[in-house]
Design a protein around this motif. Sequence first.
Motif, mmCIF file in Angstrom:
data_model
loop_
_atom_site.group_PDB
_atom_site.id
_atom_site.type_symbol
_atom_site.label_atom_id
_atom_site.label_comp_id
_atom_site.label_asym_id
_atom_site.label_seq_id
_atom_site.Cartn_x
_atom_site.Cartn_y
_atom_site.Cartn_z
ATOM 1 N N GLU A 79 0.830 -1.208 0.000
ATOM 2 C CA GLU A 79 0.000 0.000 0.000
ATOM 3 C C GLU A 79 0.864 1.257 0.000
ATOM 4 N N ALA A 80 1.964 1.220 0.740
ATOM 5 C CA ALA A 80 2.862 2.377 0.773
ATOM 6 C C ALA A 80 3.454 2.638 -0.608
ATOM 7 N N TRP A 81 3.844 1.568 -1.304
ATOM 8 C CA TRP A 81 4.362 1.732 -2.659
ATOM 9 C C TRP A 81 3.270 2.234 -3.605
ATOM 10 N N ARG A 82 2.054 1.723 -3.439
ATOM 11 C CA ARG A 82 0.964 2.164 -4.315
ATOM 12 C C ARG A 82 0.712 3.661 -4.147
ATOM 13 N N GLU A 83 0.764 4.127 -2.912
ATOM 14 C CA GLU A 83 0.553 5.550 -2.669
ATOM 15 C C GLU A 83 1.712 6.381 -3.209
ATOM 16 N N GLN A 84 2.931 5.921 -2.979
ATOM 17 C CA GLN A 84 4.097 6.688 -3.412
ATOM 18 C C GLN A 84 4.218 6.736 -4.929
ATOM 19 N N LEU A 85 3.952 5.603 -5.595
ATOM 20 C CA LEU A 85 4.149 5.519 -7.043
ATOM 21 C C LEU A 85 2.890 5.854 -7.833
ATOM 22 N N GLN A 86 1.780 6.070 -7.123
ATOM 23 C CA GLN A 86 0.534 6.484 -7.770
ATOM 24 C C GLN A 86 0.077 5.488 -8.829
ATOM 25 N N TRP A 87 0.141 4.205 -8.485
ATOM 26 C CA TRP A 87 -0.410 3.213 -9.396
ATOM 27 C C TRP A 87 -1.561 2.482 -8.717
ATOM 28 N N SER A 88 -2.297 1.693 -9.484
ATOM 29 C CA SER A 88 -3.506 1.051 -8.962
ATOM 30 C C SER A 88 -3.271 -0.382 -8.507
ATOM 31 N N HIS A 89 -2.058 -0.884 -8.657
ATOM 32 C CA HIS A 89 -1.784 -2.283 -8.327
ATOM 33 C C HIS A 89 -1.920 -2.534 -6.820
#
Length: 252
Positions: A79-89
């Motif tokens: 979830e932290a990566w999804r928020e930082q990278l702005q992707w939907s995965h």
Amino acid sequence: MKKIKRKAAGKELKVPMFVIGYAAPEPPAPGFLAAWFDQEYGGPLTIQLPRDPGTTRFEAQHGPWSALVETSLPHAIAEAWREQLQWSHPHAAQVLPLRMTGRDSRNSVLHVTRLARGITLLTGGTAYDAATDTYLNPSDWMDRPLRTFRLDDHLRIEQVEGRADGRVWFHTRGLSKFGLEDIETYRPTGLSERPVIEAFTEIADVLTLMGKAPNVGESFIVEGLNRMVRVVRHRTDQSYSLRLNLREVEWG
């Protein structure tokens, strides 16, 4: 035949070279990744599984080159990566090198990048190259087969204009993969960028072969330029979300 061994779980993961986001409900099985690797690159890829059957972290080794792979990061980290990278995965994997030495860094980086390519293709996801700030979808990897080492598969050269001092800032992104600082130089506005980009490519090629960067004040020969290159300064820059360690270089 796939070689699968078991070993004790290692330490906590370091900052990854690649993060791969994906929406598939299940991560790719280690055996699938090994089969894909063997078909693409001849193998064998040896998978060393930890003793804990509940983890998706394992070591993937080809010859003397090893990588630490985690195909399903904990939910909070994904979830932290999804928020930082702005992707939907909703899910994420990561890959990083193990036991990398300076003079052999090219092969280690190539090995890790091949594994990131494989996970991206097997999941239909998106890989994020942290050092170069590059996103790679399956179609992008089709243009990067990684059959052999090509420096431009692993490096970006940036050109930044509009500075207060009127100069153009050139710098690399990606040499940190090889255990090196990125390089930078400055040029007056209005000049062609091509000579600098070509020179940076030659300089980076020499540095990755050397496996270490000269100290400030030292010079080294770059045969592709037929001249000496001198390191004049070392500094850190935080113009991007990731701090860059830079060495300014000059050549005549």
